[in-house]
Design an enzyme around this catalytic site. Structure first.
Site, PDB file in Angstrom:
ATOM      1  N   SER A 305     -70.053  23.432 -20.616  1.00  0.00           N
ATOM      2  CA  SER A 305     -69.068  22.359 -20.673  1.00  0.00           C
ATOM      3  C   SER A 305     -68.284  22.294 -19.386  1.00  0.00           C
ATOM      4  CB  SER A 305     -68.105  22.590 -21.845  1.00  0.00           C
ATOM      5  OG  SER A 305     -67.047  21.654 -21.805  1.00  0.00           O
ATOM      6  N   LYS A 306     -68.157  21.084 -18.839  1.00  0.00           N
ATOM      7  CA  LYS A 306     -67.375  20.930 -17.613  1.00  0.00           C
ATOM      8  C   LYS A 306     -65.886  21.103 -17.882  1.00  0.00           C
ATOM      9  CE  LYS A 306     -67.099  15.849 -17.944  1.00  0.00           C
ATOM     10  NZ  LYS A 306     -67.428  14.590 -17.251  1.00  0.00           N
ATOM     11  N   ARG A 307     -65.505  21.165 -19.145  1.00  0.00           N
ATOM     12  CA  ARG A 307     -64.100  21.418 -19.477  1.00  0.00           C
ATOM     13  C   ARG A 307     -63.809  22.922 -19.516  1.00  0.00           C
ATOM     14  NH1 ARG A 307     -62.515  16.505 -18.178  1.00  0.00           N
ATOM     15  NH2 ARG A 307     -63.620  14.891 -19.356  1.00  0.00           N
TER      16      ARG A 307
END
Length: 607
Positions: A305-307
Site C-alpha cells: 500500500s502506498k499509504r
C-alpha cells in the site's frame, strides 16, 4: 541502419537475478498466445519519457521504481526525462507534497530535463495550469462528433445504475444526451446549465504492450445477450461538471503535447489503457509505446500500500538507507538486467537499461535491500569521493550522539576513527546508528566486560601464553603500528614440534605425517585462542574489524592500555604444560643476544 546506442534490447536472453526468478508468479510464466517473449525491441530515436505523480501522497517505493525506469530509458537512448504534476484533484492534495516530491527525487539522483522549477518548451508542467488546454481539446472532440455534452443529473444517473444493477445488467450510460442537437447543447452550456463532456465510443481497441504483448478486452460495444432493456455505452467522462478534466483526458492530451514516446507505468493502469488508445484514435493521434510493470507485493502476495509509511521514500532516507542502495533495489524489482552482479550504480543502470521486464507480481524482499546496502558501502569506501564524505558525515554524527554525556576520551578524532572503520568494516554497514553501535568500543572504552572464557572448553593454551603474546604485541613501536605489521606478526606465532617424537622422526630428522598433523592442529588451536583472547581484550568480545585493523584503529596507546587491563583481569594459569612456543620478549631476556626474535616479525633485525 540503427545506431548501436539505440539497440537497447539484446536479442540474446537477458540474465535474470535469482530473486526475480523466484518471486515471479507461476502465472507470469504461462504466457498466453498473445504475449511475445524475449523479442528484440529496437529504438531508432531518443525516447521522451515522463513521471507524472499526483501530490495527493508522498513518493513511495513503487512510484520511485516507475520514475527510475522512465529516467533510465531516456538516459539510455540519449532522450529526455520529464516531470509532470497531475494536481487537478485539489481536494485531496496534501500541503507540502509537491516540495517533498522534488526533495525525494533529487535525493535519489533522478534529475528531470523538463518540468516544474526547470521549465521546457512544452509547459506548463502542472495540470492545474493547463485547464484551458483541456477544454479546447474537449471542444474539438465535440466538433468532430467524437464527444458530446451530457446534462443528466446525478439523480438520474444513480437511478439508471440502480435499476440495471437490480436486474443483473452491466452498468453504463444510455446516451440520452447524445441525441441533443449541437446548437441546443452549446446554447444550454453557454447558459450555465450543469453538464459534463463524454467521449462517444462504441468500444475500446486492444493494444500492444512492450511487456505483455497484445492485450486488452477488445470491447467493441454492441448489445449484449442479456441487455433486454436498453443498450448502454461506456462513454467515459472527459470534462467534469466543474470544467476540470478527468485523469484520462489530461493524461492523453499532456502526453501528446509533450511529445512523449514511451509510457512506463504500473499494471494497475492497464485497464485504462484501451480507453486512452480510443482517445488517441478519436484525436487521430499516434499513441506512445506502453510498457506496464508488475505490481509490488509483500511475501503474503498482498499489494504494497502506498499509504504504508514503511515504503515511503523519506522513511528509507531517514532510516539511513543510501540513495544508490534504494535505486539499485527498486530497479531489481521486475527488471531482468544483463550484468553478472546485482550491485549496480545509477551510471551502470543508465548504460545497460533495457525493457526486459518480468511479468506477474514482484515480491519485495527487504533482505535484498540490506545486502545491497552493505555492498554499496564497501564500494563507496573503496572508491571515495562525495558519497564517502556523506557516509562519513552521517556516521560521525551517530558517533557524536553515542558519546554525548560520557567520559569517552581518545586521542584520535571521531572523524578519523569513522574513516578507518569504514575502510575496515564496511561489509557490515547497515545504517549509521547500527554501524556505530556495532563498533562502539572504538569510541567508548569497554566497561563491565564479561569474564574471559576460552574459545574452546578443552583448550590446552594457558592464559599466561596469551599474556606473553599480548605483551610482545605491546612492544611494537609507534612508527611500526600498522595493519600490515600486526597481521604479519600475529601470523608469525607458531607451535614447537611435539616433545615426544617417534624413533623414525629422530633417525630421519624429519617429522612423520602424524607429527606434522599434530603441529598443524596445535598451531590452529593456539591461533584461534589468541584471536579470541585479543578480541575480548580489545573490544570485550564485540564483533568488528579483524584484530590487526582493530589494533591500528585504536592506536598504540589505547591498545596497550586495554591489553594491560585484560591481563590484570585474568589470572595466569601455571598448571598446564606449555606446549606452544611463545615469543621471548626483551623484558624476559634483555641480555641474550641470540634470543628468539621471531615474535617481532617484520621488526626483527636483519642477521
Amino acid at each position: 541502419m540503427i545506431s548501436p546506442r539505440y539497440r537497447i534490447l539484446s536479442a540474446r536472453p537477458a540474465w535474470t537475478c535469482i530473486q526475480c526468478r523466484a518471486n515471479s508468479s507461476v502465472a507470469s510464466r504461462a504466457a498466453s498466445p498473445h504475449v511475445h517473449r524475449n523479442k528484440t525491441v529496437l529504438l531508432d530515436k531518443a525516447a521522451r519519457t515522463r513521471f507524472a505523480p499526483s501530490p495527493t501522497g508522498y513518493l513511495h517505493l513503487g512510484s520511485l521504481r516507475t520514475a527510475l525506469f522512465n529516467y533510465l530509458l531516456a538516459k539510455r537512448t540519449g532522450g529526455q526525462f520529464l516531470l509532470r504534476l497531475e494536481d487537478t484533484d485539489q481536494k485531496r492534495t496534501i500541503p507540502g507534497a509537491e516540495e517533498r516530491l522534488y526533495e525525494d527525487l533529487q535525493w535519489a539522483g533522478l534529475e528531470w530535463d523538463e518540468g516544474p522549477n526547470v521549465g521546457g518548451q512544452y509547459g506548463p508542467y502542472r495540470q492545474s495550469e493547463r485547464t484551458a488546454i483541456y477544454r479546447a481539446y474537449a471542444d474539438s472532440l465535440i466538433s468532430s462528433g467524437h464527444a458530446y455534452r451530457c446534462f443528466c443529473s446525478a439523480e438520474r444517473l444513480d437511478t439508471l445504475a440502480r435499476h440495471r444493477n437490480e436486474v443483473g445488467l452491466p452498468l453504463g450510460y444510455d446516451r440520452k444526451c447524445a441525441d441533443i442537437g449541437h446548437d441546443e447543447a452549446e446554447e444550454r452550456a453557454a447558459g450555465g446549465e450543469t453538464h459534463v463532456v463524454r467521449l462517444k465510443t462504441d468500444g475500446y481497441p486492444m493494444f500492444r504492450d512492450i511487456v505483455y504483448g497484445k492485450t486488452g478486452q477488445n470491447r467493441t460495444g454492441g448489445k449484449k445477450p442479456m441487455d433486454f432493456i436498453d443498450r448502454v455505452y461506456e462513454d467515459p467522462i472527459l470534462l467534469k461538471s466543474d470544467g476540470h478534466p478527468t485523469y484520462h483526458l489530461a493524461n492523453v492530451v499532456d502526453d501528446h503535447e509533450m511529445k512523449i514516446t514511451h509510457v512506463i507505468r504500473g499494471t494497475e493502469w492497464m485497464a485504462s489503457t484501451p480507453m486512452h488508445v480510443a482517445l488517441y484514435n478519436a484525436f487521430n493521434w499516434t499513441p506512445p509505446e506502453f510498457a506496464h510493470v508488475p505490481l509490488l507485493v509483500d511475501k503474503n502476495g498482498q499489494k504494497l500500500s502506498k499509504r504504508n509509511a514503511d515504503i515511503d521514500i523519506s522513511h528509507f532516507r531517514d532510516s539511513g538507507i543510501m540513495a544508490p542502495t534504494l535505486l539499485n533495489f527498486a530497479a531489481l524489482l521486475g527488471w531482468s538486467h544483463t550484468s553478472r552482479s546485482d550491485v549496480l550504480t545509477l551510471k551502470d543502470m543508465e548504460e545497460m537499461f533495457n525493457l526486459k521486464i518480468t511479468k506477474g507480481n514482484t515480491v519485495v524482499a527487504f533482505e535484498k535491500m540490506w545486502f545491497l546496502q552493505k555492498a554499496h558501502a564497501q564500494r563507496i569506501a573503496a572508491t571515495g569521493g562525495p558519497e564517502l564524505e556523506e557516509l562519513e558525515d552521517k556516521s560521525e554524527a551517530a558517533a557524536e550522539k553515542l558519546v554525548a554525556g560520557t567520559e569517552a576520551r581518545f586521542e584520535t578524532s571521531h572523524r578519523d576513527v569513522v574513516r578507518l572503520l569504514l575502510q575496515a568494516d564496511a561489509k557490515s554497514y547497515t545504517t549509521p546508528e547500527e554501524f556505530i553501535d556495532r563498533n562502539k568500543t572504538f569510541f567508548i572504552a569497554p566497561s563491565n566486560r564479561p569474564a574471559y572464557e576460552p574459545a574452546a572448553k578443552d583448550s590446552a593454551v594457558p592464559i599466561s601464553t596469551l599474556h606473553t603474546a599480548a605483551a610482545a604485541m605491546s612492544l611494537v613501536p609507534e612508527d611500526h603500528w600498522t595493519v600490515e605489521n600486526h597481521r604479519f606478526n600475529i601470523k608469525s606465532y607458531n607451535t614447537d614440534p611435539p616433545t615426544a617424537q617417534t624413533e623414525t622422526d629422530k633417525a630421519d630428522g624429519e617429522l612423520s605425517p602424524s607429527s606434522a598433523a599434530s603441529i598443524i592442529a596445535q598451531d590452529k588451536a593456539f591461533k584461534k585462542e589468541l584471536y579470541h583472547y585479543l578480541r575480548w581484550a580489545l573490544s570485550a568480545g564485540a564483533p568488528g574489524p579483524g584484530i590487526p585493523e582493530t589494533l591500528a584503529i585504536l592506536g598504540r596507546a589505547e591498545s596497550v592500555r586495554r591489553l594491560e587491563e585484560a591481563r590484570r583481569l585474568t589470572k595466569p594459569e601455571v598448571t598446564h604444560a606449555n606446549t606452544c612456543r611463545v615469543p621471548k620478549t626483551p623484558i624476559q631476556s634483555p641480555s641474550v643476544e641470540n634470543a628468539d626474535k621471531s615474535w617481532m616479525g617484520s621488526l626483527a633485525p636483519k642477521e
